[in-house]
Design a protein around this motif. Structure first.
Motif, short mmCIF file in Angstrom:
data_model
loop_
_atom_site.label_atom_id
_atom_site.label_comp_id
_atom_site.label_asym_id
_atom_site.label_seq_id
_atom_site.Cartn_x
_atom_site.Cartn_y
_atom_site.Cartn_z
N ARG A 2 33.51 32.57 30.08
CA ARG A 2 34.77 32.35 30.79
C ARG A 2 35.55 33.65 30.89
N LEU A 3 36.34 33.78 31.96
CA LEU A 3 37.15 34.98 32.14
C LEU A 3 38.15 35.16 31.00
N ARG A 117 43.74 40.29 39.37
CA ARG A 117 42.97 40.10 40.61
C ARG A 117 41.96 41.23 40.80
N LYS A 118 42.37 42.47 40.56
CA LYS A 118 41.45 43.61 40.71
C LYS A 118 40.32 43.53 39.70
N HIS A 120 39.06 40.82 38.49
CA HIS A 120 38.17 39.77 38.99
C HIS A 120 37.31 40.29 40.14
N GLU A 121 37.92 41.07 41.03
CA GLU A 121 37.16 41.64 42.14
C GLU A 121 36.07 42.59 41.63
N LEU A 123 34.60 42.50 38.68
CA LEU A 123 33.58 41.70 38.03
C LEU A 123 32.67 41.03 39.05
N THR A 124 33.26 40.53 40.14
CA THR A 124 32.48 39.92 41.21
C THR A 124 31.56 40.95 41.87
N LEU A 125 32.09 42.13 42.11
CA LEU A 125 31.28 43.20 42.70
C LEU A 125 30.12 43.59 41.79
N ALA A 127 28.66 41.71 39.58
CA ALA A 127 27.70 40.61 39.45
C ALA A 127 26.91 40.37 40.73
N THR A 128 27.55 40.54 41.88
CA THR A 128 26.90 40.18 43.14
C THR A 128 26.54 41.38 44.00
N ARG A 131 31.03 43.13 48.37
CA ARG A 131 32.48 43.40 48.36
C ARG A 131 33.26 42.25 48.88
#
Length: 131
Positions: A2-3, A117-118, A120-121, A123-125, A127-128, A131
């Motif tokens: 979890r975050l 938010r940054k 999270h962005e 972390l998303t970048l 992982a995936t 962008r």
């Protein structure tokens, strides 16, 4: 995972919670600006909250009586020692001071939300790769 388990996100969440409680205290001060004898209040410093030395009395059961320090979890609320003035009726709320504090809280909350938010962005970048 979890975050909230990641230290950065946990810290940002705790900061935003602390700022939310502080904004509530400021709103309560403003609402009582004309109440005779009302003492302006503020929350414990965020550094004290992180160290766990905010002075808040912890209760382990909802039926327990909390101590003199009101608060949310490890955030304690006490009389504002830096109140600008005391009026003739004993009220220590200065609207100018509360306005300045409210603006500071708003800006700090906006910064914490943007950092969250940054993070999270990023972390998303990571992982995936998208962008």
């Amino acid at each position: 995972m979890r975050l909230s388990d990641m230290s950065f996100f946990n810290l940002a969440s705790r900061r935003m919670n602390w700022l939310g409680v502080r904004q509530q205290v400021v709103a309560q001060n403003i609402a009582n600006a004309n109440t005779p004898g009302y003492r302006a209040q503020d929350v414990s410093a965020f550094a004290d909250v992180l160290r766990g030395t905010s002075g808040a009395v912890m209760t382990t059961n909802s039926k327990h009586i909390s101590g003199l320090n009101k608060g949310s979890g490890d955030i304690s609320i006490q009389d504002d020692r830096e109140a600008y003035e005391t009026s003739l009726d004993g009220n220590t709320v200065a609207l100018e001071q509360q306005t300045i504090t409210s603006t500071e809280v708003t800006e700090n909350y906006r910064l914490a939300a943007q950092l969250y938010r940054k993070g999270h962005e990023m972390l998303t970048l990571a992982a995936t790769g998208i962008r």
